[in-house]
Write a protein that holds these residues in place. Structure first.
Motif, short mmCIF file in Angstrom:
data_model
loop_
_atom_site.label_atom_id
_atom_site.label_comp_id
_atom_site.label_asym_id
_atom_site.label_seq_id
_atom_site.Cartn_x
_atom_site.Cartn_y
_atom_site.Cartn_z
N LEU A 188 -19.79 -4.76 49.24
CA LEU A 188 -19.32 -4.40 50.58
C LEU A 188 -18.10 -3.48 50.48
O LEU A 188 -17.98 -2.49 51.20
N HIS A 189 -17.24 -3.80 49.54
CA HIS A 189 -16.06 -2.97 49.35
C HIS A 189 -16.44 -1.56 48.93
O HIS A 189 -15.88 -0.58 49.43
N LEU A 190 -17.40 -1.49 48.02
CA LEU A 190 -17.86 -0.17 47.56
C LEU A 190 -18.39 0.66 48.72
O LEU A 190 -18.03 1.82 48.89
N ILE A 191 -19.24 0.03 49.53
CA ILE A 191 -19.82 0.75 50.66
C ILE A 191 -18.73 1.15 51.65
O ILE A 191 -18.66 2.29 52.09
N ALA A 192 -17.88 0.19 51.97
CA ALA A 192 -16.81 0.47 52.93
C ALA A 192 -15.97 1.65 52.46
O ALA A 192 -15.57 2.51 53.24
N THR A 193 -15.70 1.67 51.18
CA THR A 193 -14.88 2.71 50.58
C THR A 193 -15.52 4.09 50.66
O THR A 193 -14.84 5.10 50.74
N HIS A 194 -16.84 4.10 50.61
CA HIS A 194 -17.52 5.39 50.61
C HIS A 194 -18.11 5.77 51.96
O HIS A 194 -18.72 6.82 52.09
N ALA A 195 -17.97 4.89 52.93
CA ALA A 195 -18.41 5.23 54.28
C ALA A 195 -17.20 5.79 55.02
O ALA A 195 -16.07 5.56 54.64
N GLU A 196 -17.45 6.54 56.09
CA GLU A 196 -16.36 7.26 56.71
C GLU A 196 -15.56 6.47 57.74
O GLU A 196 -14.35 6.32 57.61
N PRO A 197 -16.20 5.94 58.80
CA PRO A 197 -15.41 5.54 59.96
C PRO A 197 -14.58 4.30 59.68
O PRO A 197 -15.08 3.18 59.74
N GLN A 198 -13.32 4.48 59.33
CA GLN A 198 -12.47 3.33 59.04
C GLN A 198 -11.07 3.54 59.62
O GLN A 198 -10.53 4.61 59.57
N THR A 199 -10.54 2.47 60.11
CA THR A 199 -9.16 2.52 60.56
C THR A 199 -8.33 1.73 59.56
O THR A 199 -8.84 1.28 58.55
N ALA A 200 -7.07 1.54 59.86
CA ALA A 200 -6.17 0.93 58.88
C ALA A 200 -6.63 -0.45 58.43
O ALA A 200 -6.80 -0.70 57.24
N THR A 201 -6.90 -1.33 59.37
CA THR A 201 -7.18 -2.71 58.98
C THR A 201 -8.62 -3.14 59.23
O THR A 201 -9.04 -4.17 58.76
N SER A 202 -9.32 -2.36 60.02
CA SER A 202 -10.68 -2.79 60.36
C SER A 202 -11.69 -1.72 59.97
O SER A 202 -11.48 -0.53 60.16
N THR A 203 -12.78 -2.14 59.39
CA THR A 203 -13.78 -1.20 58.95
C THR A 203 -15.16 -1.70 59.36
O THR A 203 -15.46 -2.88 59.25
N PRO B 221 -13.11 -7.25 59.52
CA PRO B 221 -11.91 -7.24 60.35
C PRO B 221 -10.67 -6.94 59.53
O PRO B 221 -9.78 -6.20 59.97
N ASP B 222 -10.60 -7.49 58.32
CA ASP B 222 -9.40 -7.28 57.51
C ASP B 222 -9.80 -6.99 56.07
O ASP B 222 -10.24 -7.87 55.33
N MET B 223 -9.62 -5.75 55.70
CA MET B 223 -10.01 -5.30 54.38
C MET B 223 -9.36 -6.13 53.27
O MET B 223 -9.97 -6.38 52.23
N ASP B 224 -8.13 -6.54 53.49
CA ASP B 224 -7.43 -7.31 52.46
C ASP B 224 -8.14 -8.62 52.16
O ASP B 224 -8.21 -9.06 51.00
N GLU B 225 -8.68 -9.24 53.22
CA GLU B 225 -9.39 -10.49 53.03
C GLU B 225 -10.60 -10.28 52.13
O GLU B 225 -10.91 -11.09 51.27
N LEU B 226 -11.27 -9.15 52.36
CA LEU B 226 -12.43 -8.83 51.52
C LEU B 226 -11.99 -8.62 50.08
O LEU B 226 -12.60 -9.15 49.14
N GLU B 227 -10.93 -7.88 49.92
CA GLU B 227 -10.46 -7.60 48.56
C GLU B 227 -10.06 -8.87 47.83
O GLU B 227 -10.27 -8.99 46.62
N LYS B 228 -9.51 -9.80 48.57
CA LYS B 228 -9.12 -11.07 47.94
C LYS B 228 -10.33 -11.76 47.31
O LYS B 228 -10.22 -12.46 46.31
#
Lengths: 240, 240
Positions: A168-183, A229-236
């Motif tokens: 999910l992180h990989l996809i989120a990172t390579h997809a475009e529409p993202q804001t600061a905390t929510s993707t 909702p929160d990218m940091d949570e995913l990264e954790k």
DNA sequence: ACGGACATTTGATCTGGATCAAATCGCGAG
DNA sequence: CTCGCGATTTGATCCAGATCAAATGTCCGT
């Protein structure tokens, strides 16, 4: 060109190549105006449907391509059918294995895509004549190598949950529409393809996805649409 | 040079670099006589002991090297200590990540080795001035990429027995003394390192090794020395 | 040769993810 | 809107490989 046209003629609609001239892509960005014009004359813009093959594993291919839109997956399959996706490529990546005729992997459109196809001969010549282009392709190869090694860590040492979170992180990172905390993003892969990318089964992928959902890390708006909702949570969840 | 000398000064004995001038290695083989002389003036031949680190993960490194003898392992470790070996390199491979200062992996001598160290600045300049060299490094990057992807298949989709057989095959393929049907070689890796390369535990590695032994596929002359009476039998265990 | 520290093998048990088996969902065709 | 079929989820059980726990084995220094 003719070869590329015939080899690809089964899948997708050919249209005139204009984007290359607009300097998109790993290849075209490194060429002179003159080379660009020559390459343009021998190139072909194609639409390829999700699931259709661009290069077959073990086959000789006489063309390369550049992804203009969409996601391409690189697969390896074993004689008994076991399958592993060894890479995802996004626009404007280059697809093909310079200097080697026979491909050890297949490239398939994961989503509907557009690619710009050019003949191997011509591009090989341009590579040897154009240090800029060599460098550009070298760069991409190194980027892919880094990505492949990162994924080796994922495959060898991460748990199922960490694997799914990594994807999910990989996809989120390579997809475009993202804001600061929510993707939010669309998954370019089916559950089966995700399983083949992560070295898991579809059931395990599904379970880990609902686990992340129940844990509040992601929302599954739709089978193919994920909200983080929160990218940091995913990264954790990836623990690295 | 000075930097490389100081950074490496802890481990190994420096000796004058002659092999580069003898055109060994991925780098030196692509250089002109003049460049070779310049590179030679700023290079350093070093012996490194098994287990000593050449480049640290996450560290900036101001030098590259060429393996002259021995085996180097490329590792990634996670914050919690889980570890994955993401590649093995043999003479005359190039070690280093062109174009990026910070390394995302560590390189360690798996066996006692000799490397030829040269300053990043100098080599970066030579790369941009020498299409031959660029090409040579590009080639190695592509070779490593193919190897990494092959290994992704191993990590993601093969069983423990297949994984161990794959490793033996890899080593056998890259070691020298082999006849038509029989091959013997020293393992450059401990059981723990094999486990970290295959995404397994040492116990499983050990068990699969004795399984292959009991199955007559290999003989274990010594913990580190393996004999493969019939290479085909080994390949059958890999199923691809 | 002897002791000790670490590497490897072997054994017993546990468990994360696979496999087998049903639901349920979602989407395109009619 | 409804049917049918493949994709996905969910549930029940199984098993390959992990984990825990002892034996060996090996090599090195004395």
């Amino acid at each position: 060109m003719d070869v590329a046209r015939s080899e690809l003629s089964e899948a997708g609609t050919p249209v005139a190549c204009r984007s290359c001239q607009a300097r998109h892509g790993v290849v075209c960005g490194a060429l002179s105006r003159h080379q660009l014009r020559e390459l343009g004359r021998h190139s072909l813009r194609r639409k390829v449907d999700a699931g259709s093959q661009i290069v077959a594993q073990g086959a000789e291919s006489s063309f390369y391509s550049n992804i203009m839109r969409g996601v391409v997956k690189l697969c390896k399959v074993m004689p008994d059918g076991r399958q592993q996706i060894v890479g995802l490529q996004f626009a404007p990546d280059f697809v093909g294995r310079p200097f080697v005729r026979e491909s050890t992997l297949s490239a398939e459109a994961a989503t509907d895509a557009e690619i710009c196809v050019f003949p191997r001969n011509l591009l090989d010549r341009m590579i040897s004549e154009t240090p800029e282009l060599q460098r550009s392709l070298h760069d991409q190869a190194l980027k892919e190598l880094d990505a492949a090694r990162e994924w080796m860590l994922t495959l060898g040492r991460r748990t199922a949950e960490e694997k799914v979170a990594s994807l999910l992180h990989l996809i989120a990172t390579h997809a475009e529409p993202q804001t600061a905390t929510s993707t939010a993003f669309d998954l370019p892969l089916s559950r089966a393809e995700i399983a083949d990318f992560l070295g898991l089964t579809i059931e395990t992928v599904s379970r880990q996805l609902t686990r992340l959902r129940k844990g509040g890390v992601i929302r599954i708006e739709n089978v193919r649409h994920i909200v983080v909702p929160d990218m940091d949570e995913l990264e954790k969840k990836i623990s690295a």
